[in-house]
Scaffold this motif. Structure first.
Motif, PDB file in Angstrom:
ATOM      1  N   UNK A  74       0.934  -0.832  -0.067  1.00 13.57           N
ATOM      2  CA  UNK A  74       0.693   0.405  -0.039  1.00 13.57           C
ATOM      3  C   UNK A  74       0.847   1.310   0.350  1.00 13.57           C
ATOM      4  N   UNK A  75       2.534   0.839   0.011  1.00 10.35           N
ATOM      5  CA  UNK A  75       3.217   2.502  -0.328  1.00 10.35           C
ATOM      6  C   UNK A  75       3.836   2.529  -1.156  1.00 10.35           C
ATOM      7  N   UNK A  76       3.123   4.048  -2.252  1.00 13.08           N
ATOM      8  CA  UNK A  76       3.748   3.976  -3.372  1.00 13.08           C
ATOM      9  C   UNK A  76       4.703   4.451  -3.729  1.00 13.08           C
ATOM     10  N   UNK A  77       5.028   3.301  -4.669  1.00 14.33           N
ATOM     11  CA  UNK A  77       6.661   3.903  -5.127  1.00 14.33           C
ATOM     12  C   UNK A  77       6.763   3.558  -6.607  1.00 14.33           C
ATOM     13  N   UNK A  78       8.149   3.675  -6.890  1.00 18.51           N
ATOM     14  CA  UNK A  78       7.966   3.005  -8.482  1.00 18.51           C
ATOM     15  C   UNK A  78       7.493   1.795  -9.135  1.00 18.51           C
ATOM     16  N   UNK A  79       6.894   1.938 -10.033  1.00 21.29           N
ATOM     17  CA  UNK A  79       6.354   0.195 -10.020  1.00 21.29           C
ATOM     18  C   UNK A  79       4.616   0.282 -10.113  1.00 21.29           C
ATOM     19  N   UNK A  80       4.038   1.035  -9.522  1.00 14.93           N
ATOM     20  CA  UNK A  80       2.741   0.701  -8.705  1.00 14.93           C
ATOM     21  C   UNK A  80       1.826   1.428  -9.134  1.00 14.93           C
ATOM     22  N   UNK A 126      -3.037   1.585  -4.244  1.00 17.28           N
ATOM     23  CA  UNK A 126      -1.806   1.369  -4.497  1.00 17.28           C
ATOM     24  C   UNK A 126      -1.432   0.221  -4.428  1.00 17.28           C
ATOM     25  N   UNK A 127      -1.351  -0.652  -5.611  1.00 16.96           N
ATOM     26  CA  UNK A 127      -0.443  -1.997  -5.714  1.00 16.96           C
ATOM     27  C   UNK A 127       0.332  -2.121  -6.309  1.00 16.96           C
ATOM     28  N   UNK A 128       1.348  -2.928  -6.837  1.00 18.89           N
ATOM     29  CA  UNK A 128       2.161  -3.401  -8.384  1.00 18.89           C
ATOM     30  C   UNK A 128       1.050  -3.625  -9.233  1.00 18.89           C
ATOM     31  N   UNK A 188      -1.899  14.048   0.421  1.00 18.80           N
ATOM     32  CA  UNK A 188       0.034  14.959   0.134  1.00 18.80           C
ATOM     33  C   UNK A 188      -0.614  15.984  -0.992  1.00 18.80           C
ATOM     34  N   UNK A 189       0.132  16.920  -0.723  1.00 21.42           N
ATOM     35  CA  UNK A 189      -0.171  18.253  -1.957  1.00 21.42           C
ATOM     36  C   UNK A 189       1.229  18.314  -2.315  1.00 21.42           C
ATOM     37  N   UNK A 214       5.452   9.568  -3.530  1.00 20.16           N
ATOM     38  CA  UNK A 214       6.389   9.149  -3.325  1.00 20.16           C
ATOM     39  C   UNK A 214       6.305   8.426  -1.625  1.00 20.16           C
ATOM     40  N   UNK A 215       6.207   7.433  -1.193  1.00 17.89           N
ATOM     41  CA  UNK A 215       6.493   6.767   0.088  1.00 17.89           C
ATOM     42  C   UNK A 215       5.070   7.411   1.011  1.00 17.89           C
ATOM     43  N   UNK A 216       3.804   7.933  -0.033  1.00 11.68           N
ATOM     44  CA  UNK A 216       2.412   7.999   1.118  1.00 11.68           C
ATOM     45  C   UNK A 216       2.209   6.377   0.998  1.00 11.68           C
ATOM     46  N   UNK A 217       1.140   6.155   1.799  1.00  8.30           N
ATOM     47  CA  UNK A 217       0.303   4.976   2.328  1.00  8.30           C
ATOM     48  C   UNK A 217      -1.210   5.012   1.768  1.00  8.30           C
TER      49      UNK A 217
END
Length: 166
Positions: free
Chosen positions: A89-95, A161-163, A144-145, A136-139
């Motif tokens: 559930x953490x936003x990162x590249x590839x999600x 946020x899923x792969x 976020x702004x 990036x890093x948000x759940x």
């Protein structure tokens, strides 16, 4: 002389994304390039090149294909292949990220990755974009702004946020 890509020059790709771009490159360098060469040769055999529309169309297409080949070679040279992200559930590249903009009930879903991976199935937002950097890093559930290019502050909520599995 080979130059190493700096961190800023690197393009993050999943293994699937890398394989997809590599397959496209191999197709363009092989069968597609050969077919264009054959079309140019056949058109050239027709005679006067000044008034040969087929020849000029094939040469133009050849230029576009060669440009795409150079672009793919550059991207693959700069690629940093990473693992498919965890399903945490953490936003990162590839999600595959779903967000809701403040004041709007509609959601928007996109892949957070390199824009070159965009296809008909899903829109791709760059992790280097203002929204991408903010996410990036948000759940899930985080708000976020970020500052849009026009200077406005925009707030989004992470809905999911899923792969991305392609």
């Amino acid at each position: 002389m080979t130059t190493q890509a700096t961190d800023q020059d690197k393009i993050w790709l999943t293994q699937d994304g890398y394989d997809k771009l590599k397959a496209e490159l191999e197709n363009l360098q092989g069968p597609v390039r050969q077919e264009i060469i054959e079309r140019i040769s056949a058109a050239r055999d027709e005679g006067d090149l000044k008034e040969n529309g087929g020849y000029h169309a094939a040469k133009e297409e050849q230029g576009k294909i060669e440009g795409r080949i150079r672009q793919l070679e550059d991207m693959l040279r700069r690629a940093e292949v990473g693992e498919t992200p965890k399903d945490d559930g953490v936003v990162e590249q590839g999600m595959k990220v779903t967000v809701k903009f403040a004041g709007d009930d509609e959601t928007e879903t996109f892949l957070l990755a390199n824009r070159e991976l965009e296809d008909e199935d899903i829109e791709v937002y760059s992790a280097e974009s203002p929204m991408g950097k903010a996410l990036i890093g948000a759940k899930k559930g985080d708000k976020v702004s970020y500052e849009a290019p026009n200077g406005r502050s925009i707030e989004v909520e992470v809905v999911d946020a899923v792969p991305y599995t392609g």
